[in-house]
Design an enzyme around this catalytic site. Structure first.
Site, short mmCIF file in Angstrom:
data_model
loop_
_atom_site.label_atom_id
_atom_site.label_comp_id
_atom_site.label_asym_id
_atom_site.label_seq_id
_atom_site.Cartn_x
_atom_site.Cartn_y
_atom_site.Cartn_z
N ARG A 15 17.45 -46.25 -12.26
CA ARG A 15 16.07 -46.50 -12.68
C ARG A 15 15.15 -46.84 -11.51
O ARG A 15 13.97 -46.47 -11.51
CB ARG A 15 16.07 -47.66 -13.70
N HIS A 49 23.29 -68.93 -2.71
CA HIS A 49 22.29 -69.99 -2.81
C HIS A 49 22.56 -70.81 -4.07
O HIS A 49 22.14 -70.45 -5.18
CB HIS A 49 20.88 -69.39 -2.84
N CYS A 87 20.97 -57.96 -18.36
CA CYS A 87 22.08 -57.30 -17.66
C CYS A 87 23.40 -57.93 -18.09
O CYS A 87 24.32 -57.25 -18.50
CB CYS A 87 21.90 -57.40 -16.15
N HIS A 128 27.89 -51.28 -9.77
CA HIS A 128 27.32 -50.44 -8.72
C HIS A 128 26.95 -51.21 -7.47
O HIS A 128 26.63 -52.40 -7.50
CB HIS A 128 26.09 -49.69 -9.24
N ILE A 129 27.03 -50.49 -6.36
CA ILE A 129 26.52 -50.95 -5.07
C ILE A 129 25.34 -50.06 -4.73
O ILE A 129 25.46 -48.83 -4.68
CB ILE A 129 27.60 -50.86 -3.98
N TYR A 130 24.18 -50.66 -4.52
CA TYR A 130 23.00 -49.88 -4.14
C TYR A 130 23.20 -49.28 -2.74
O TYR A 130 23.85 -49.88 -1.88
CB TYR A 130 21.75 -50.75 -4.17
N ALA A 174 16.66 -54.50 -5.87
CA ALA A 174 16.08 -53.29 -6.44
C ALA A 174 15.33 -53.66 -7.72
O ALA A 174 15.93 -54.16 -8.67
CB ALA A 174 17.16 -52.26 -6.73
#
Length: 273
Positions: A31, A61, A156, A217-219, A272
């Site tokens: 997307r 963090h 998600c 997924h890995i961008y 993203a």
């Protein structure tokens, strides 16, 4: 090729999945237009009694993890409270007034019913743990189909189930879309903390946290960061010190402390949107 795994006695199911995606994943569009390498349907497990699964191959963090969960438990959907506490992880999706629509916290605490009432799923889940711990229906969902179009971002991590055996509470999360580098370490830590809270309030010990991912997924613009992360040896997981609050909704930052967290340095990457 991904870096070779270094021998270690420390369980690294998250890092193992990163490596599997790099080595065997399928290139896919997405997307955001960024591009990904993806696998479908994977599961990783952590024994919560053996340490708290806060990733050590890069620094996470902690305040953002804790603050986001407290914000969910407040039933909030405006980023103002997060910003007041120095947490900016939801800023990119908020409108000009800071609103996100009926996202996670709203669905957890105030799921609307056709007759105009609202269901507090978190309170209901705790009551079920206390009165019917063997229930196979102890599920909390943020995937409200009728309200998805009003959300800034559809959930998600959309559903979790609680399970009690031998006095121990386990939690399984289903995450439809898993940003493995930036998002999943937060999600693992957040739901592990939530499991500890439920267990404490219900008078149970902790069992397992089980993470189940759909599109894992890995961008494309995270690949080099992932390779750097996989070149590092895992360090021992920290321990959680959790002060017991009056109820599920009264926990504060001061009640939550991680001891012995000694991660490798932070690795920066763009989210993203």
């Amino acid at each position: 090729m991904a870096p070779q795994q270094q021998p270690s006695s420390i369980p690294t199911p998250y890092e193992d999945l990163l490596r599997e995606i790099l080595e065997t994943g399928t290139p896919k569009g997405d997307r955001t237009g960024t591009g990904t390498t993806s696998l479908f349907g994977r599961q990783i497990r952590y024994d919560l009694s053996a340490g708290f699964p806060l990733i050590t191959t890069k620094s996470v963090h902690v305040k953002s993890v804790v603050g986001e969960l407290l914000w969910f438990l407040r039933g909030d959907s405006n980023v103002r409270w997060l910003q007041e506490n120095g947490i900016r992880i939801w800023n990119e999706w908020a409108d000009e007034n800071g609103d996100l629509g009926p996202v996670y916290g709203v669905q957890w605490r105030s799921w609307p019913t056709p007759n105009g009432q609202h269901i507090d799923q978190i309170a209901g889940a705790l009551e079920t743990l206390q009165t019917n711990p063997d229930s196979r229906r102890n599920i909390v969902s943020a995937w409200n189909v009728s309200e998805l179009d009003n959300m800034a971002l559809p959930p998600c991590h959309l559903l979790f189930q609680l399970y009690v055996a031998n006095g121990k509470l386990s939690c399984q999360l289903y995450q439809r879309s898993a940003d493995m580098f930036l998002g999943v370490p937060f999600n693992i830590a957040s739901y592990s903390l939530l499991t500890h809270m439920f267990a404490q309030q219900a008078g149970l010990e902790v069992g397992e946290f089980i993470w189940t991912g759909g599109d894992c997924h890995i961008y494309d613009n995270h690949v080099e960061q992932v390779k750097l992360q996989l070149s590092r040896d895992a360090r021992p997981y920290p321990q959680l010190k959790l002060n017991k609050a009056a109820d599920m909704f009264s926990y504060d930052f001061s009640d939550i402390e991680f001891t012995g967290y000694d991660p490798h340095p932070v690795i920066k990457a763009k989210v993203a949107v």
